[in-house]
Design a protein around this motif. Sequence first.
Motif, PDB file in Angstrom:
ATOM      1  N   ASN A 136       0.819  -1.208   0.000  1.00 17.23           N
ATOM      2  CA  ASN A 136       0.000   0.000   0.000  1.00 17.23           C
ATOM      3  C   ASN A 136       0.856   1.262   0.000  1.00 17.23           C
ATOM      4  O   ASN A 136       0.509   2.260  -0.643  1.00 17.23           O
ATOM      5  CB  ASN A 136      -0.936   0.007   1.209  1.00 17.23           C
ATOM      6  CG  ASN A 136      -2.043  -1.029   1.095  1.00 17.23           C
ATOM      7  OD1 ASN A 136      -2.361  -1.497   0.003  1.00 17.23           O
ATOM      8  ND2 ASN A 136      -2.626  -1.395   2.220  1.00 17.23           N
ATOM      9  N   LEU A 137       1.978   1.243   0.721  1.00 16.47           N
ATOM     10  CA  LEU A 137       2.859   2.402   0.741  1.00 16.47           C
ATOM     11  C   LEU A 137       3.495   2.644  -0.621  1.00 16.47           C
ATOM     12  O   LEU A 137       3.648   3.791  -1.064  1.00 16.47           O
ATOM     13  CB  LEU A 137       3.966   2.209   1.782  1.00 16.47           C
ATOM     14  CG  LEU A 137       3.678   2.606   3.225  1.00 16.47           C
ATOM     15  CD1 LEU A 137       4.906   2.354   4.083  1.00 16.47           C
ATOM     16  CD2 LEU A 137       3.278   4.065   3.322  1.00 16.47           C
ATOM     17  N   LEU A 138       3.865   1.572  -1.306  1.00 13.67           N
ATOM     18  CA  LEU A 138       4.551   1.704  -2.590  1.00 13.67           C
ATOM     19  C   LEU A 138       3.597   2.082  -3.712  1.00 13.67           C
ATOM     20  O   LEU A 138       4.009   2.682  -4.705  1.00 13.67           O
ATOM     21  CB  LEU A 138       5.268   0.392  -2.938  1.00 13.67           C
ATOM     22  CG  LEU A 138       6.435   0.013  -2.024  1.00 13.67           C
ATOM     23  CD1 LEU A 138       6.935  -1.377  -2.368  1.00 13.67           C
ATOM     24  CD2 LEU A 138       7.565   1.028  -2.154  1.00 13.67           C
ATOM     25  N   GLY A 139       2.312   1.735  -3.575  1.00 13.79           N
ATOM     26  CA  GLY A 139       1.351   2.026  -4.634  1.00 13.79           C
ATOM     27  C   GLY A 139       1.432   1.010  -5.760  1.00 13.79           C
ATOM     28  O   GLY A 139       2.209   0.050  -5.723  1.00 13.79           O
ATOM     29  N   THR A 140       0.606   1.213  -6.775  1.00 15.82           N
ATOM     30  CA  THR A 140       0.574   0.274  -7.899  1.00 15.82           C
ATOM     31  C   THR A 140       1.840   0.400  -8.731  1.00 15.82           C
ATOM     32  O   THR A 140       2.575   1.393  -8.671  1.00 15.82           O
ATOM     33  CB  THR A 140      -0.643   0.536  -8.790  1.00 15.82           C
ATOM     34  OG1 THR A 140      -0.611   1.893  -9.232  1.00 15.82           O
ATOM     35  CG2 THR A 140      -1.933   0.283  -8.022  1.00 15.82           C
TER      36      THR A 140
END
Length: 426
Positions: free
Chosen positions: A340-344
């Motif tokens: 979630n922190l890194l994103g898609t």
Amino acid sequence: MKTDATPPRGTRDLLPDEVAARDHVSSTVADIYHRFGYQRIETPCVEDLERLTGGQGGENAKLIFAIMKRGLTDPLAGETALKDIADLGLRFDLTVPLTRYYAHNHANLPMPFRAFQLGPVWRAERPQQGRYRQFHQCDIDIIGMPGVLAEIELIEATSQALHAVGLSGTTVRLSDRRILSALAHHARLPEQSWDGFFISLDKLDKIGWDGVGRELVDKRGLAPEAVAQALETVQGLHAVEADKSIDALGTALPELPDSVLNDLASTTGALGDIGGLSWVFDPTLARGMGYYTGQVFEVEHPDSPGSLAGGGRYDRLVGRSLGKDVPACGFSLGFERIVNLLGTRRREAVAVLLDAEVSESRALHLMRALRAEGRTAASVPRSGKFAAQLARLEAWGYTSFMHLRADDTTPSSRPEERPLGSPPQT
């Protein structure tokens, strides 16, 4: 027939770019852990319910999904006990299954044994934003190494893994369950209440000091004066600078064994030698599981509401399955929070647009050539307005496209590759 196509509450479907981000994290972490000598293993998603409810799972043991036995009658009798309708459950973490795995296979495993696991776990959470009933965990464990070298290796490997996936600015929080036990003893808390004390203290970041105190007195029924003394001591230690923590512990808890202080000194000294690693001593860190016996640790990030990783030493948990205690220590990555922190994440992929009259042989010739170069290529029939189709391709995760036209009849011709987001061809 059910017509609602949404996934069950507390679960979710993952779109291709979300899966690409997860693949990036899992492959990167696996590469780092393999360099540290950890071997990938797999355990069943299902374990005996008696093992899962054996009292070592802390609060998470209350969130087990039990699996009903086959052949039950409907309806069940009103006084039917759980043991009469369920004897299996879905695992709520990867540590309890690992200890059963080791007890069953230890004769064929190296010593010490470094295990790496990545897989889904299940908890009957109340569905809410960011909390799912099915999610992935990623664990490394060392079984058979009694000294703090195991703790140091686990922390270093996990810190490198987080850096490799693209997360910086993390901080390792370090404590020791033996310190908390000495603190509880020093405050004259009844020994049978210590696990509850640890669990409540571990909620400090969520409910604050006053909330912890109220929970210990009102919910757990502990004496207010003993709670006040315990919290006063731990607050004092919490305010001490890291390089003075050993001396402060010896002063505040004179009955604390020298071995605990020596272990902490060895670990903190080694962590100070790891370049780029930030760490703090945090005596409020307890970890929620009931099986920890020594040092415990978590990794936090300023952009995450909860820890990114957590673990510690659990020297007596393996013995519950094997019949004799074996030293063990583990670290679990918060896989979902990291993703979630890194994103898609978008992977490089070429869409080969095909006019209706283009032959299969021409299309296959081009895509084989691209794949032979190590590229990802997929055919997409040409349809609709050109600009709108390019927008759809970009939304679907393609990074570039080639347009194979019907009016270009040269078999070996290769159309120009254009990045998506550029002006459409005329």
